[in-house]
Structure formats: structure tokens, C-alpha cells
Write a protein that holds these residues in place. Structure first.
Motif, mmCIF file in Angstrom:
data_model
loop_
_atom_site.group_PDB
_atom_site.id
_atom_site.type_symbol
_atom_site.label_atom_id
_atom_site.label_comp_id
_atom_site.label_asym_id
_atom_site.label_seq_id
_atom_site.Cartn_x
_atom_site.Cartn_y
_atom_site.Cartn_z
ATOM 1 N N ARG A 16 -6.780 -0.182 -6.239
ATOM 2 C CA ARG A 16 -6.060 0.499 -7.317
ATOM 3 C C ARG A 16 -5.398 1.797 -6.855
ATOM 4 N NH1 ARG A 16 -7.091 0.822 -13.242
ATOM 5 N NH2 ARG A 16 -8.892 -0.506 -12.872
ATOM 6 N N LEU B 179 -10.172 -5.277 -6.322
ATOM 7 C CA LEU B 179 -9.074 -4.744 -7.138
ATOM 8 C C LEU B 179 -9.267 -3.256 -7.429
ATOM 9 C CD1 LEU B 179 -8.557 -7.693 -9.646
ATOM 10 C CD2 LEU B 179 -7.067 -7.047 -7.735
ATOM 11 N N GLU B 180 -10.491 -2.866 -7.730
ATOM 12 C CA GLU B 180 -10.767 -1.444 -7.980
ATOM 13 C C GLU B 180 -10.526 -0.612 -6.719
ATOM 14 O OE1 GLU B 180 -11.543 0.397 -10.794
ATOM 15 O OE2 GLU B 180 -10.909 -1.455 -11.759
#
Length: 192
Positions: A176, A172-173
Motif C-alpha cells: 500500500r 497488499l497492506e
């Protein structure tokens, strides 16, 4: 459309990858799998060509993949050192060792060359030095990587926390700041 499939050498991941390749002739797939107890390259034997398995170099030395104007591929220093924990999991494939800091660039060039619609990277979705380079190559991220089996989660809860929670966080990071990543599909296990 380019897909990043984590856990792609497991039973579900390999069948999902095969489905993507068969249902969409334009699709390309990057598989990221640590080849743990569940992952086997033989699960992908019918779709995984030679020299499409890549290993980030643990020692800084690495192969270079180069393509000429006709699309012919040349690999210098072609075979990576087979680490003991993968013994028996490589089963006939010789991974091409790539420099860790150029992994994304080299895998992207390999797929754009048209030599293969699939690239397999040996590594963990927890490793940000890998996910930060592979996620930007994808239009869609499919996370099938997971530690499984309840009895194992009781004996070694930390491994499950790392793989099943921090792995998702790393993906997810990495996604982003990637405007090209349209969707992320996360498939989990009951051990979370």
C-alpha cells in the motif's frame, strides 16, 4: 526490475522464477516460501547458488553478510539452525540466518552486491514482519503462495483461510505505501 515471488519453491513458482531469470537478464528475484508440503529447494537447484537462502532468526542471533570493495562476500555465523519442520526440504542448502528486523536491508544488499540475481527467504507471506520488509524491495509482486488440495481444505479450513486470504491481505497492506511497486499479480486456487 526486482520481483518478489511468493510460493517460489513450488512447481509453478520455481518454473515462473526460472522464466523470469532467463527472459530478462536484468531481473532479480526474491523468493518468499514457507517450504510447506509443496515447496522444495531442489525445484530451484539450477538457479539457486550457495548462500542465497536466508532464514529470519527465530532467536535474535543472526549471521552478518558483509561485502568488501571488490564484491567479495563474508558470512559470519554462516549456518542457521535447521528447524525440524524443514528437515528434508533444505536438501543440501544451509540457510544464512539474518536478524528479523534487518531482513529487508540485508536481502537488498545481497542482491545489489551482484553476487546473485536470486535471494530465497524461508518464511510465510502471512508474516507481516517479513512482507513489510521484502515488498518495498520489489517493483512487482507475484503471489503464487497458496494452500492447495480440496481434501486438505475440508480437513483443515483454518490453514487455508490463513494462507490463501490473510497472506494476500498482508502482501497488499505491505504494498500500500510502496510507490515503487508497479504491479501485484495474485494467482489463486479453487479452495478459496
Amino acid at each position: 526490475m526486482t520481483y518478489l515471488v511468493t510460493g517460489g519453491a513450488g512447481f509453478i513458482g520455481s518454473n515462473f522464477t526460472r522464466h523470469l531469470l532467463l527472459s530478462d537478464p536484468e531481473a532479480s528475484v526474491i523468493i518468499l516460501d514457507s517450504l510447506s508440503y509443496a515447496g522444495r529447494l531442489t525445484n530451484l537447484a539450477d538457479v539457486l547458488p550457495p548462500f542465497s537462502v536466508f532464514q529470519p532468526s527465530p532467536h535474535g542471533e543472526a549471521a552478518r553478510i558483509e561485502f568488501d570493495d571488490t564484491g567479495s562476500m563474508t558470512v559470519s555465523f554462516p549456518v542457521a539452525e535447521t528447524l525440524g519442520r524443514w528437515k528434508g526440504r533444505l536438501e543440501g542448502w544451509s540457510p544464512v540466518c539474518l536478524p528479523r528486523d534487518n531482513l529487508g536491508k540485508d536481502v537488498g544488499e545481497f542482491l545489489r552486491s551482484g553476487r546473485s540475481r536470486i535471494a530465497f527467504v524461508i518464511g510465510s507471506c502471512v508474516d507481516r514482519s517479513i512482507t513489510d520488509q521484502l515488498v518495498p524491495l520489489a517493483d512487482r509482486v507475484i503471489n503464487l503462495a497458496a494452500e492447495t488440495h480440496v481434501d486438505r481444505s475440508i480437513r483443515d479450513a483454518e490453514r487455508f483461510l490463513i494462507g490463501n486470504v490473510l497472506g494476500v491481505h498482508a502482501l497488499l497492506e505491505a504494498a500500500r505505501g510502496c510507490p515503487n511497486v508497479e504491479k501485484i499479480l495474485h494467482v489463486s486456487t479453487d479452495e478459496v
